[in-house]
Design an enzyme around this catalytic site. Structure first.
Site, mmCIF file in Angstrom:
data_model
loop_
_atom_site.group_PDB
_atom_site.id
_atom_site.type_symbol
_atom_site.label_atom_id
_atom_site.label_comp_id
_atom_site.label_asym_id
_atom_site.label_seq_id
_atom_site.Cartn_x
_atom_site.Cartn_y
_atom_site.Cartn_z
ATOM 1 N N TYR A 62 0.907 -1.052 -0.181
ATOM 2 C CA TYR A 62 0.132 0.008 -0.002
ATOM 3 C C TYR A 62 0.972 1.224 0.014
ATOM 4 O O TYR A 62 0.671 2.196 -0.516
ATOM 5 C CB TYR A 62 -0.883 -0.002 1.278
ATOM 6 C CG TYR A 62 -1.884 1.052 1.390
ATOM 7 C CD1 TYR A 62 -3.039 1.189 0.721
ATOM 8 C CD2 TYR A 62 -1.576 2.081 2.449
ATOM 9 C CE1 TYR A 62 -3.852 2.176 0.804
ATOM 10 C CE2 TYR A 62 -2.398 3.200 2.590
ATOM 11 C CZ TYR A 62 -3.570 3.112 1.853
ATOM 12 O OH TYR A 62 -4.504 4.337 2.130
ATOM 13 N N LYS B 221 1.025 4.091 -2.761
ATOM 14 C CA LYS B 221 0.755 5.568 -2.525
ATOM 15 C C LYS B 221 1.961 6.350 -2.748
ATOM 16 O O LYS B 221 1.754 7.604 -3.173
ATOM 17 C CB LYS B 221 0.221 5.617 -0.973
ATOM 18 C CG LYS B 221 -1.131 4.995 -0.809
ATOM 19 C CD LYS B 221 -2.110 5.458 -1.815
ATOM 20 C CE LYS B 221 -3.521 4.839 -1.336
ATOM 21 N NZ LYS B 221 -4.619 5.639 -2.378
#
Length: 301
Positions: A164, A168
């Site tokens: 993640y 990002k």
């Protein structure tokens, strides 16, 4: 109904729930025609259903707005293209895209599998690219448009979400690249790092000191989509309830120069001495959280 986005056409991915839904509703309430995209999956990316996108369209129409649903998976090039194609076939133009779609598959780095890495990066990072790529071609011809990617404070790093966090961080670099490459065509690109109560944030194992609602995030996004933000590009904003913050642009902190070629011995004299290090605040915060956990308290972030 407001008129902050009157006459504009906006596509929102991940718009079936949480922040994406709030953005879609907020844009429609300010006069935009909205393409509501959601593959309709669970938090981990499973069990897709088209009903969630259609449900938001019904909400918008019930309030007097215009919207159309697209249930395609934006982690594919065809899915990203379809979001843009539906905007053009339904409304004749595309003024903004907002890429909110994302999933989570948490695991410590040393245990993370390819099946846990690939779908997260594909949904967040590639899913932003596929829509940006298709939309930017249209906006270049229009000589106007807005691209908005969704990042997270976790782009700084994460204990158990390397997939993640990597995605990002990639979105931030993608947004900055889009801002640089499309500026001469009148197209802006920005990123939003929200802190809001959603089904994703519900699993955070700590008390968040600063957190808001999806509607707070939607207000910022509507502003960035509007003509009032025409000169704002290449920025990363956090919104957490009453707080709005802007992140620094990457830049060198300090430099040192050798006389002659670098050797390991010369580098050892300069690092960390002359050049130094940039302290990592999250390391200190992590240590404090671990102390609180040992003492039986719920850690604060």
């Amino acid at each position: 109904m407001g008129n902050f986005l009157a006459g504009k056409v906006v596509a929102v991915t991940g718009a079936g729930r949480g922040i994406g839904r709030a953005v879609a509703l907020g844009a429609a309430a300010e006069g935009a025609s909205v393409v509501v995209n959601d593959y309709g999956v669970s938090v981990d990316g499973g069990s897709p259903t088209s009903e969630v996108a259609s449900g938001v369209v019904k909400e918008i129409e019930a309030a007097g707005g215009q919207a159309v649903a697209v249930a395609d998976d934006v982690s594919t090039m065809a899915g990203g293209q379809r979001v843009v194609d539906v905007a053009l076939s339904s409304y004749g133009r595309l003024d903004g895209v907002v890429c909110v779609a994302g999933i989570l598959r948490e695991r410590m780095l040393f245990n993370m599998t390819e099946e846990e890495w690939d779908p997260v990066v594909a949904t967040h990072l590639k899913g932003t690219f596929t829509v940006f790529r298709a939309a930017s071609a249209v906006m270049r011809k229009q000589q106007a448009g807005t691209l908005i990617g969704f990042t997270s404070g976790n782009h700084q790093g994460s204990v158990s979400q390397a997939n993640y966090s990597a995605a990002k961080g990639g979105i931030i670099s993608l947004v900055r690249s889009a801002a640089l490459g499309l500026n001469k065509y009148g197209v802006t690109a920005n990123a939003v790092a929200p802190v809001a109560r959603t089904r994703m944030s519900a699993g955070v194992p700590m008390e968040l000191a600063e957190i808001g609602e999806p509607e707070d995030v939607a207000a910022l996004v509507v502003y960035l989509l509007s003509e009032r933000a025409r000169e704002v590009t290449g920025q990363v904003y956090t919104i957490a309830g009453p707080k709005i913050a802007v992140w620094a642009q990457p830049r060198e902190l300090r430099a040192a120069y050798a006389e002659g070629s670098w050797t390991p011995e010369r580098i050892a004299k300069f690092l960390p001495g002359a050049v130094g290090v940039d302290p990592m605040p999250l390391l200190e915060r992590l240590a404090a959280m671990e102390r609180a956990a040992r003492e039986g308290e719920r850690p604060n972030a």
